[in-house]
Enzyme design. Structure first.
Site, PDB file in Angstrom:
ATOM      1  N   GLY A 189    -112.956 -27.397  55.455  1.00 56.07           N
ATOM      2  CA  GLY A 189    -111.455 -26.929  56.001  1.00 56.07           C
ATOM      3  C   GLY A 189    -110.902 -27.790  57.043  1.00 56.07           C
TER       4      GLY A 189
ATOM      5  CB  CYS B 256    -112.383 -32.123  60.942  1.00 60.39           C
ATOM      6  SG  CYS B 256    -114.027 -32.049  60.821  1.00 60.39           S
TER       7      CYS B 256
ATOM      8  N   GLY C  87    -108.348 -30.905  52.985  1.00 58.71           N
ATOM      9  CA  GLY C  87    -107.280 -30.000  53.240  1.00 58.71           C
ATOM     10  C   GLY C  87    -107.777 -28.682  52.583  1.00 58.71           C
TER      11      GLY C  87
ATOM     12  CD  GLU D  33    -106.841 -31.790  60.905  1.00 54.79           C
ATOM     13  OE1 GLU D  33    -108.036 -31.927  61.243  1.00 54.79           O
ATOM     14  OE2 GLU D  33    -106.527 -31.050  59.840  1.00 54.79           O
TER      15      GLU D  33
END
Length: 293
Positions: A68, A101, A50, A188
């Site tokens: 990130g 991610c 996060g 997300e």
């Protein structure tokens, strides 16, 4: 993570190398991380997660690589190979249950191909939920306005079971159509849930996809045979990774150009890291003496 560390050390010893070339904390906490980051013998910190932990690393005073957050959209226009696009999207979004991610987190598609795309998504193991089921899923995935950690990284059938649906064994992903502001689309999730956002045309699709990426400059994907459309979206979204006509993991060298990466420095702009990223380059300069020009 601790299992992965053990496997690395076992492989090292088996190959004649040293033990404990990788180490970890059994029960990590913010406090234990803080101790490590401040330790005098730690010159480089790599962080993924996060925005809070990444910001902490980048402000630690040490050399840092920050990975990130991201909310990668996948855009599909009317020129795409729709059947292949559906297969690629499902393969990318379900790899490791959508934990990477870079994985496709939501779909933005021009309206004239939404129905066809949905048909092929279902053919590739997607379960289409209705509005009532969608509301139950929102209540399950979010608790106290935060992601429910018990849902992160779970497979589609487990998530569906949590809302009372006994899905067939071939189900890999959950899909539905909604507006871009829907929390299952705009946030997300790191779960195999793909909301489909309908766009009027390519201009509308690019605008919505850029909004959904939230300026993280992390990853984005597109399926199209129109070079101009691909170029326009690539420039507009300006991410460290931009995958075209392939699953998201093609960015990591699996079925696409490039190499397997250790992490992605999206916050600091370097993009995919390599062994070279983890070395510190210095220039030692002296004038007059030892200058042999």
């Amino acid at each position: 993570s601790n299992l992965a560390v053990s496997l690395v050390n076992e492989a090292s010893v088996e190959a004649g190398g040293p033990d404990n070339i990788a180490v970890s904390v059994v029960n990590p906490t913010i406090e234990s991380s803080d101790i490590m980051m401040k330790h005098k013998d730690i010159p480089l910190i790599v962080s993924t997660g996060g925005p809070g932990v990444v910001a902490k690393v980048l402000s630690s005073g040490k050399r840092g690589i920050g990975a990130g957050a991201g909310n990668p959209p996948v855009l599909v226009d009317e020129t795409a190979d729709i059947k292949k696009a559906a297969q690629d999207i499902v393969n990318g979004a379900t790899f490791d249950n959508n934990l990477p991610c870079i994985a496709e987190k939501e779909i933005v598609a021009v309206e004239q191909i939404v129905d066809e795309l949905t048909f092929y998504l279902i053919e590739n193991g997607c379960y289409l939920i209705n509005k009532e089921e969608e509301e139950r899923l929102i209540q399950t995935v979010f608790k106290d306005n935060k992601l429910n950690r018990d849902c992160v990284g779970r497979d589609a059938r487990t998530l569906l079971a949590k809302i009372g649906i006994d899905a067939p064994e071939n189900i890999r992903c959950i899909i539905f159509e909604g507006e871009k502001e829907n929390p299952l689309i705009s946030e997300e999730l790191m779960m195999p849930i793909l909301g489909i956002v309908r766009a009027k045309d390519i201009d509308d699709a690019i605008e919505k996809a850029v909004w959904l990426e939230h300026g993280n400059r992390h990853s984005a994907h597109m399926h199209s045979k129109n070079v101009d459309n691909l170029t326009r979206f690539g420039k507009a979204v300006d991410t460290a990774i931009f995958v075209k006509n392939a699953p998201s993991y093609a960015a990591l060298g699996f079925g696409g150009e490039g190499f397997c990466t250790y992490t992605i420095a999206s916050r600091t702009g370097e993009g995919l890291t390599s062994a070279r990223t983890f070395t510190k380059q210095r220039r030692c300069v002296m004038s007059d003496s030892l200058c042999i020009r």
